[in-house]
Design an enzyme around this catalytic site. Structure first.
Site, PDB file in Angstrom:
ATOM      1  N   HIS A  46       3.726  53.522   3.683  1.00  0.00           N
ATOM      2  CA  HIS A  46       2.469  53.741   3.082  1.00  0.00           C
ATOM      3  C   HIS A  46       1.466  54.153   4.282  1.00  0.00           C
ATOM      4  O   HIS A  46       0.379  53.611   4.298  1.00  0.00           O
ATOM      5  CB  HIS A  46       1.960  52.299   2.703  1.00  0.00           C
TER       6      HIS A  46
ATOM      7  N   ASP B 218      15.515  53.533  -2.965  1.00  0.00           N
ATOM      8  CA  ASP B 218      14.028  53.368  -2.313  1.00  0.00           C
ATOM      9  C   ASP B 218      14.043  53.300  -0.705  1.00  0.00           C
ATOM     10  O   ASP B 218      15.241  53.664  -0.164  1.00  0.00           O
ATOM     11  CB  ASP B 218      13.256  52.215  -2.946  1.00  0.00           C
TER      12      ASP B 218
ATOM     13  N   ASP C 246       8.468  57.657   1.241  1.00  0.00           N
ATOM     14  CA  ASP C 246       8.332  56.505   0.239  1.00  0.00           C
ATOM     15  C   ASP C 246       7.831  57.269  -1.028  1.00  0.00           C
ATOM     16  O   ASP C 246       6.324  57.439  -1.177  1.00  0.00           O
ATOM     17  CB  ASP C 246       7.531  55.442   0.597  1.00  0.00           C
TER      18      ASP C 246
ATOM     19  N   GLU D  46       5.567  54.214  -9.909  1.00  0.00           N
ATOM     20  CA  GLU D  46       5.829  53.043  -9.403  1.00  0.00           C
ATOM     21  C   GLU D  46       4.994  52.382  -8.514  1.00  0.00           C
ATOM     22  O   GLU D  46       4.935  51.176  -8.488  1.00  0.00           O
ATOM     23  CB  GLU D  46       7.292  53.392  -8.499  1.00  0.00           C
ATOM     24  N   GLU D  47       4.209  53.294  -7.602  1.00  0.00           N
ATOM     25  CA  GLU D  47       3.281  52.704  -6.657  1.00  0.00           C
ATOM     26  C   GLU D  47       2.139  52.030  -7.396  1.00  0.00           C
ATOM     27  O   GLU D  47       1.322  51.274  -6.733  1.00  0.00           O
ATOM     28  CB  GLU D  47       2.790  53.843  -5.567  1.00  0.00           C
TER      29      GLU D  47
ATOM     30  N   HIS E 116      11.749  56.648  -7.605  1.00  0.00           N
ATOM     31  CA  HIS E 116      10.509  56.836  -7.899  1.00  0.00           C
ATOM     32  C   HIS E 116      10.017  58.242  -7.529  1.00  0.00           C
ATOM     33  O   HIS E 116      10.286  58.427  -6.227  1.00  0.00           O
ATOM     34  CB  HIS E 116       9.496  55.980  -7.983  1.00  0.00           C
TER      35      HIS E 116
END
Length: 350
Positions: free
Chosen positions: A321, A230, A175, A207-208, A62
């Site tokens: 994150h 990922d 990420d 994706e998130e 992603h």
């Protein structure tokens, strides 16, 4: 190290969920020499293909990062925002950001009520994102609008890629820029070999915020097998126990057996066997992961159509994150190598 330069280029760029075009352009430019065709679908996914006569495999990384979006501009020119993706509010406070206005990028900072005027009980509580705002230096609302800001303007974190000690590096958005970099590197490796499989290397969107691009692209491609590429969190730093994650940085690629306690993905056993044996045959360090939280594009892909056998190859990454994610370049290379070797080994298993 070409892979590191690619990671730096991707991570310093910006592209929150739904606004991935900058990342897509970089990925397309970098991967085009190694594939037969490239296209962008209606959802915004970048779908590239290296044609072969064997099984069809989908490799999905992603392209989006978590970010913010302007919800409204107050009379004094401060920007109120909503979170796009899964933020832990405390990591947002006092960060520098890039506001992607229509006239070009604008630097801003995230502020809130100063502690000097808080009551004692309020100082003990974390500041919520809903009580924060972005200050771009505007005189008032009209000034902010004239600078190119409007409701719906995307905001991303302003952090540069820098090395740490012992082959570790840090930046925002590993990420999943790490996944995109690994995928491009794997396709470069495959370009120098005789590949039997048809390989669909896909940069997915959103994706998130719900694994959206993976779902639509997998439906259109309908591959025989799929691997999401990922990051995942290790349990090798203070504040987390081995029972929550037995993974460690520096111990190689991570192969997912189960994530989100099975609520997300229970990986196809033959896929896990294929990846494990490929790693062992090629002396690629690897770890197995049974996770209690967090999912990847594989969750959406494996439920597409009548079902697509899937797993995930991930690089262990600390502080996911947040604006200061950290990974090992050795682990990153191990993941890229495993992806490439697995594609070359696919006909033994599918």
């Amino acid at each position: 190290m070409e892979l590191e330069k690619l990671l730096e280029k991707l991570s310093n760029a910006h592209g929150i969920s739904g606004y991935e075009n900058t990342i897509k352009d970089i990925m397309e430019e970098e991967i085009k020499p190694y594939v037969d065709e490239a296209r962008t679908d209606k959802m915004g996914n970048l779908i590239t293909t290296k044609k072969g006569e064997g099984p069809a495999i989908m490799l999905a990384a992603h392209m989006d990062e978590i970010g913010l979006m302007v919800q409204y501009i107050d009379d004094n020119g401060f920007l109120r925002f909503v979170k796009i993706g899964g933020w832990f509010d405390q990591t947002l406070h006092s960060q520098r950001v890039v506001v992607h206005g229509s006239n070009g990028p604008i630097t801003g900072v995230i502020g809130s009520k100063p502690p000097h005027v808080m009551k004692d009980e309020d100082r003990k509580l974390p500041v919520k994102a809903e009580d924060m705002f972005v200050d771009i230096g505007a005189k008032d609302k009209e000034d902010a609008i004239n600078m190119g800001v409007d409701v719906g303007t995307a905001i991303s974190i302003d952090r540069d890629y820098v090395p740490l000690a012992n082959g570790l590096v840090t930046c925002k958005a590993f990420d999943n820029r790490a996944g995109v970099a690994m995928l491009i590197d794997a396709m470069k490796q495959l370009s120098e070999t005789d590949v039997k499989a048809t390989v669909h290397a896909v940069g997915t969107v959103q994706e998130e915020v719900g694994l959206k691009g993976a779902r639509t692209s997998a439906f259109g491609l309908n591959p025989d097998v799929a691997i999401a590429v990922d990051v995942t969190f290790p349990g090798d730093h203070p504040g987390i126990d081995k029972k929550d994650s037995a993974l460690e940085m520096g111990k190689g690629a991570v192969i997912t057996v189960v994530d989100a306690s099975g609520r997300g993905l229970i990986a196809d056993r033959n896929v896990v066997k294929w990846l494990k044996e490929t790693a062992e045959e090629n002396d690629i360090p690897y770890q197995l992961n049974v996770g209690g939280g967090g999912t990847t594009d594989a969750t959406a892909i494996h439920l597409t159509r009548e079902g697509i056998p899937s797993s995930t190859i991930s690089v262990p990454t600390r502080y996911i994150h947040s604006p200061v994610e950290v990974l090992s370049l050795e682990d990153l290379q191990a993941c890229a190598d495993l992806i490439a070797k697995a594609v070359l080994n696919i006909e033994k298993y599918f």
